[in-house]
Scaffold this active site. Structure first.
Site, PDB file in Angstrom:
ATOM      1  N   ASP A 107       3.780  -1.531  -2.444  1.00  0.00           N
ATOM      2  CA  ASP A 107       3.852  -0.094  -1.726  1.00  0.00           C
ATOM      3  C   ASP A 107       2.651  -0.318  -1.313  1.00  0.00           C
ATOM      4  O   ASP A 107       1.658  -0.566  -0.210  1.00  0.00           O
ATOM      5  CB  ASP A 107       4.633   0.716  -3.075  1.00  0.00           C
ATOM      6  N   TYR A 235      -2.627   8.483   0.039  1.00  0.00           N
ATOM      7  CA  TYR A 235      -1.995   9.433   1.497  1.00  0.00           C
ATOM      8  C   TYR A 235      -3.073  10.614   2.084  1.00  0.00           C
ATOM      9  O   TYR A 235      -2.580  10.290   3.655  1.00  0.00           O
ATOM     10  CB  TYR A 235      -1.346  10.129   0.856  1.00  0.00           C
ATOM     11  N   HIS A 300      13.434   0.373  -2.962  1.00  0.00           N
ATOM     12  CA  HIS A 300      11.921   0.359  -2.790  1.00  0.00           C
ATOM     13  C   HIS A 300      11.441  -0.230  -3.833  1.00  0.00           C
ATOM     14  O   HIS A 300      10.507  -0.989  -3.961  1.00  0.00           O
ATOM     15  CB  HIS A 300      11.598   1.474  -2.584  1.00  0.00           C
TER      16      HIS A 300
END
Length: 333
Positions: A107, A235, A300
């Site tokens: 990730d 982010y 994921h």
């Protein structure tokens, strides 16, 4: 994994205090593996792989990254660029006396690991990355413009740009949040990390065999103390990273690499990703890419969902680079 098998300490590195979990031998002669976690995770996501590789003679190092868990969380969003995070990891390796390591990322940890290999390939023996393929810098389009175009304004990456969005997590039942975040598979960008949909979900949640109430409680208890701002700030640096990485436009990742992804992972279904991975684009930008593995039915959080399979993939790849490490002989029952 027995609690005594994992050692915890705090290491001062790059101007911050880093919580580090370690397993396996402590000597400088042991080959070391650096595990780099993603969002919303901690060092704990690597517990299975640490156990597996420590038993085979590897020194396993899994920090909480900047902004997570027991590691310092600077308040400014601009303190979370890839240069900060890679700098933290290099300083950590220096503090631990590790000139070179194997790197395993997932990730956001995969993004950090790609950049670690791009910026400091001299410190990486080989790389195993999970879930997030290397994406070259696109001079004509900023990352957030891409996400808005490809996934829409409601995509969680776009929502995370909103100032104060981390406060949305304070009203959640964190135990329930982590259950939904870790086990619900989706190939829809509208459903991914949607707090609105999570709040509306009133269904009873049955944990799969690979996830326990103890696992959930650990994550929930840590995040209840730290909040989510640190992780969300990664982010918020997407476009800033794009600006800062301009000198590396066109640069290739020149480290021996293996890549693993689940075919139930949303990131495998984003526009253009499958073609990029399988039709030459990925190999072009990562010339030393040796293996691409797509695991059927896996989502994921693959290193937890398919713990043994991922542990085997990592070990079987890195062992060929370090002939001096071998599994200890196990007594028969």
């Amino acid at each position: 994994m027995a609690a005594a098998a994992v050692r915890h300490r705090t290491v001062e590195a790059n101007g911050i205090s880093m919580h580090v979990a370690e397993a396996g031998p402590t000597g400088a002669t042991a080959a070391a593996v650096l595990f780099v976690h993603g969002f919303p995770e901690l060092w704990y996501s690597w517990r299975h792989q640490m156990e597996h590789l420590a038993a085979r003679g590897y020194r396993c190092v899994a920090p909480d990254l900047r902004g997570y868990g027991g590691t310092t969380a600077p308040p400014e969003p601009t303190s979370y660029t890839v240069f900060h995070i890679v700098g933290d990891l290099i300083a950590l390796l220096d503090a631990l006396g590790l000139p070179q390591v194997f790197v395993v990322g997932h990730d956001w940890g995969a993004i950090v690991s790609w950049n670690l290999c791009l910026l400091r390939p001299d410190r990486v023996l080989a790389l195993v990355n999970l879930s997030v393929a290397f994406t070259p810098r696109r001079p004509a389009e900023k990352p957030l413009d891409y996400f808005r175009r490809a996934c829409g304004e409601d995509y969680y990456v776009c929502r995370f740009q909103e100032p104060g969005f981390e406060e949305e997590f304070t009203s959640l039942d964190l135990n329930r949040f982590f259950k939904l975040a870790l086990i619900v598979k989706t190939t829809s960008t509208e459903s991914a990390m949607s707090l609105t949909k999570m709040r509306a979900n009133k269904k009873e949640i049955t944990l799969p065999p690979w996830l326990s109430e103890e696992d959930i409680s650990y994550l929930a208890s840590v995040y209840a103390k730290t909040g989510f701002a640190g992780g969300i700030n990664y982010y918020r640096c997407f476009d800033l990273n794009w600006e800062l990485m301009a000198p590396w436009t066109g640069a290739k990742v020149l480290v021996p690499t293996k890549f693993v992804i689940g075919d139930g992972d949303l990131l495998y279904h984003l526009p253009g990703v499958k073609n990029y991975i399988h039709k030459g684009g990925f190999q072009k930008h990562v010339p030393m890419l040796e293996e691409v593995v797509v695991i059927k039915g896996a989502g994921h959080f693959i290193q937890q969902e398919r713990a043994q399979e991922i542990s085997d993939h990592i070990y079987n790849y890195i062992k060929k680079f370090h002939k001096g490490v071998s599994a200890p002989k196990l007594s028969k029952l």
